[in-house]
Design a protein around this motif. Structure first.
Motif, PDB file in Angstrom:
ATOM      1  N   GLY A 263       0.811  -1.213   0.000  1.00  0.00           N
ATOM      2  CA  GLY A 263       0.000   0.000   0.000  1.00  0.00           C
ATOM      3  C   GLY A 263       0.846   1.266   0.000  1.00  0.00           C
ATOM      4  O   GLY A 263       0.505   2.256  -0.648  1.00  0.00           O
ATOM      5  N   GLN A 264       1.955   1.240   0.692  1.00  0.00           N
ATOM      6  CA  GLN A 264       2.799   2.421   0.806  1.00  0.00           C
ATOM      7  C   GLN A 264       3.668   2.653  -0.425  1.00  0.00           C
ATOM      8  O   GLN A 264       4.019   3.798  -0.726  1.00  0.00           O
ATOM      9  N   ASN A 265       4.019   1.586  -1.147  1.00  0.00           N
ATOM     10  CA  ASN A 265       5.044   1.713  -2.182  1.00  0.00           C
ATOM     11  C   ASN A 265       4.617   1.368  -3.605  1.00  0.00           C
ATOM     12  O   ASN A 265       5.325   1.725  -4.548  1.00  0.00           O
ATOM     13  N   CYS A 266       3.513   0.681  -3.786  1.00  0.00           N
ATOM     14  CA  CYS A 266       3.145   0.183  -5.124  1.00  0.00           C
ATOM     15  C   CYS A 266       1.761   0.667  -5.533  1.00  0.00           C
ATOM     16  O   CYS A 266       0.798  -0.115  -5.578  1.00  0.00           O
ATOM     17  N   PRO A 267       1.617   1.939  -5.867  1.00  0.00           N
ATOM     18  CA  PRO A 267       0.298   2.491  -6.185  1.00  0.00           C
ATOM     19  C   PRO A 267      -0.299   1.981  -7.482  1.00  0.00           C
ATOM     20  O   PRO A 267      -1.493   2.174  -7.730  1.00  0.00           O
ATOM     21  N   ARG A 268       0.492   1.333  -8.346  1.00  0.00           N
ATOM     22  CA  ARG A 268      -0.027   0.846  -9.623  1.00  0.00           C
ATOM     23  C   ARG A 268      -0.516  -0.599  -9.561  1.00  0.00           C
ATOM     24  O   ARG A 268      -0.954  -1.151 -10.567  1.00  0.00           O
ATOM     25  N   LEU A 269      -0.446  -1.211  -8.409  1.00  0.00           N
ATOM     26  CA  LEU A 269      -0.804  -2.618  -8.272  1.00  0.00           C
ATOM     27  C   LEU A 269      -2.240  -2.870  -8.717  1.00  0.00           C
ATOM     28  O   LEU A 269      -3.163  -2.170  -8.300  1.00  0.00           O
ATOM     29  N   ARG A 270      -2.411  -3.869  -9.572  1.00  0.00           N
ATOM     30  CA  ARG A 270      -3.739  -4.219 -10.069  1.00  0.00           C
ATOM     31  C   ARG A 270      -4.121  -5.651  -9.724  1.00  0.00           C
ATOM     32  O   ARG A 270      -5.288  -5.958  -9.543  1.00  0.00           O
TER      33      ARG A 270
END
Length: 417
Positions: A263-270
């Protein structure tokens, strides 16, 4: 294409009407749209068409999987000689008879190859990767899944000769260790996809090398890499901010700390697959959901997460209705969540289905062995999402101990609702 094959168009002297009316360049252009099978058929029509059909420019992309999988090495050698520098993409997936010798000839002849699938070609060894390293510097995508003779030596060779590599699949190559991963990532900084499913010798140190050297990484599969822990995955999260797809199913040592790091580091996670990660709890998923909601509201961009996110939470036995409520309540979930798998999550009840009823894009939900889910709850969900596919089964009620003695096994009936 069959319209060209009328009897009037050909004669015994090979002077077909179509050959007279259309220039060779136009015929070649037409042939360029044909698949392998059709090209081979056209090659048998006449001598003129044989030359056209077998022209190297028509053989830039070849996939033999649906055509013939029992080919011998000499077929690959002949293809390479025919195609030469034209060939860009070749799939030999499942071609069990192809070995190192044929692929050496292939590498020597097809030096512009960019995509090569050797998935399931179990005869190949490190020798093939040496050949690719020596002759194929433009290689970008390489699939070596289930090539179990592959070792660290292959990765070292590829790192030296194929610096443009963007995607590598070495799933089930269980001889690979951190040393091979280290050599690979240090010389291939453009890696975007790394598929390490079943590489059971990998430990956190291998992930630390990936996190330090793969800033472009988009997809990472670590399924059943059972030795990895939070420490290694947190390094991935901190170093791979472009990550969109992560599979850690079967990695039983990971905890809620990973969800917070994502949540803190990977805003593009799908896409996030975490089946059989039994230490995950509501706390982690609540943290993950809150971070993404905050990003979508306050950082001025649309977060892709929760579009196919949480595709698999199977066997996450500590997840409860509250965790699902957190995931289903965010604004992204309403329009992005497409698939959620909750198999063998024993604490999930009908309340979870109530939390998901506003997720209008939800296409499929898996509920196998969720024993607190009822038919009535699924029916209520369907009133809000009439097109949703619900996969579940219901078992007969187990008699109480006083009726049947000790708890008995029962047969479950699998149904598609």
């Amino acid at each position: 294409m069959h319209a060209f094959l009328s009897p009037q168009m050909f004669s015994n002297n090979d002077e077909a009407v179509i050959n007279k009316k259309l220039p060779k360049e136009l015929l070649l252009r037409i042939f360029s749209f044909l698949d392998v099978v059709t090209l081979c058929r056209c090659a048998q029509v006449s001598r003129s068409w044989n030359v056209l059909a077998l022209d190297g420019s028509n053989w830039q992309r070849i996939d033999l999987f649906d055509f013939q999988r029992d080919i011998e090495g000499r077929v690959v050698e002949n293809i390479s000689k025919r195609c030469g520098g034209f060939l860009r993409k070749l799939s030999l997936r499942g071609c069990l008879g192809v070995g190192d010798s044929a692929l050496r000839t292939f590498a020597q002849n097809c030096r512009n190859i960019e995509l090569l699938s050797l998935n399931g070609c179990t005869k190949i060894t490190d020798s093939t990767c040496y050949s690719l390293s020596k002759f194929c510097p433009k290689l970008k995508h390489l699939d070596l899944a289930s090539c179990t003779s592959i070792t660290n030596l292959s990765l070292k060779a590829l790192s030296e000769g194929c610096p443009l590599l963007e995607q590598l699949n070495i799933s089930w190559c269980d001889q690979v260790t951190k040393d091979g991963i280290q050599a690979l990532v240090r010389c291939c900084p453009g890696l975007k996809g790394l598929f390490l499913k079943g590489c059971t010798q990998l430990e956190d140190e291998a992930l630390q090398h990936i996190g330090a050297h793969c800033p472009e990484l988009v997809a990472l599969n670590l399924q059943t890499c059972s030795q990895i822990t939070d420490d290694g995955l947190i390094t991935i999260c901190r170093g791979c901010h472009r990550l969109q797809s992560l599979c850690v199913s079967g990695c039983a040592n990971i905890t809620d700390a990973i969800l917070n790091a994502l949540g803190q580091n990977c805003p593009r996670l799908r896409i996030l697959e975490m089946a059989r990660c039994s230490q995950l709890t509501d706390v982690g998923f609540t943290s993950l959901a809150r971070v993404f909601i905050k990003l979508s509201l306050f950082e001025g961009f649309l977060v892709y997460v929760l579009g196919s996110l949480l595709q698999s939470l199977s066997h996450c036995e500590l997840i409860t209705d509250d965790g699902i409520r957190q995931l289903g309540s965010g604004p992204c979930a309403h329009d992005r969540l497409e698939v959620i798998e909750l198999d063998n999550c024993p604490l999930i009840t009908d309340a979870s289905l109530e939390h998901l009823k506003t997720c209008h894009s939800l296409d499929r939900i898996e509920l196998y062995d969720c024993q607190q889910i009822t038919r009535a709850g699924i029916k209520r969900l369907r009133t809000h999402l009439p097109n949703i596919k619900v996969h579940a089964y219901f078992a007969p009620v187990t008699p109480p101990p006083s009726v049947g003695g000790s708890r008995q096994r029962f047969c479950r009936c699998c149904i598609l609702l």
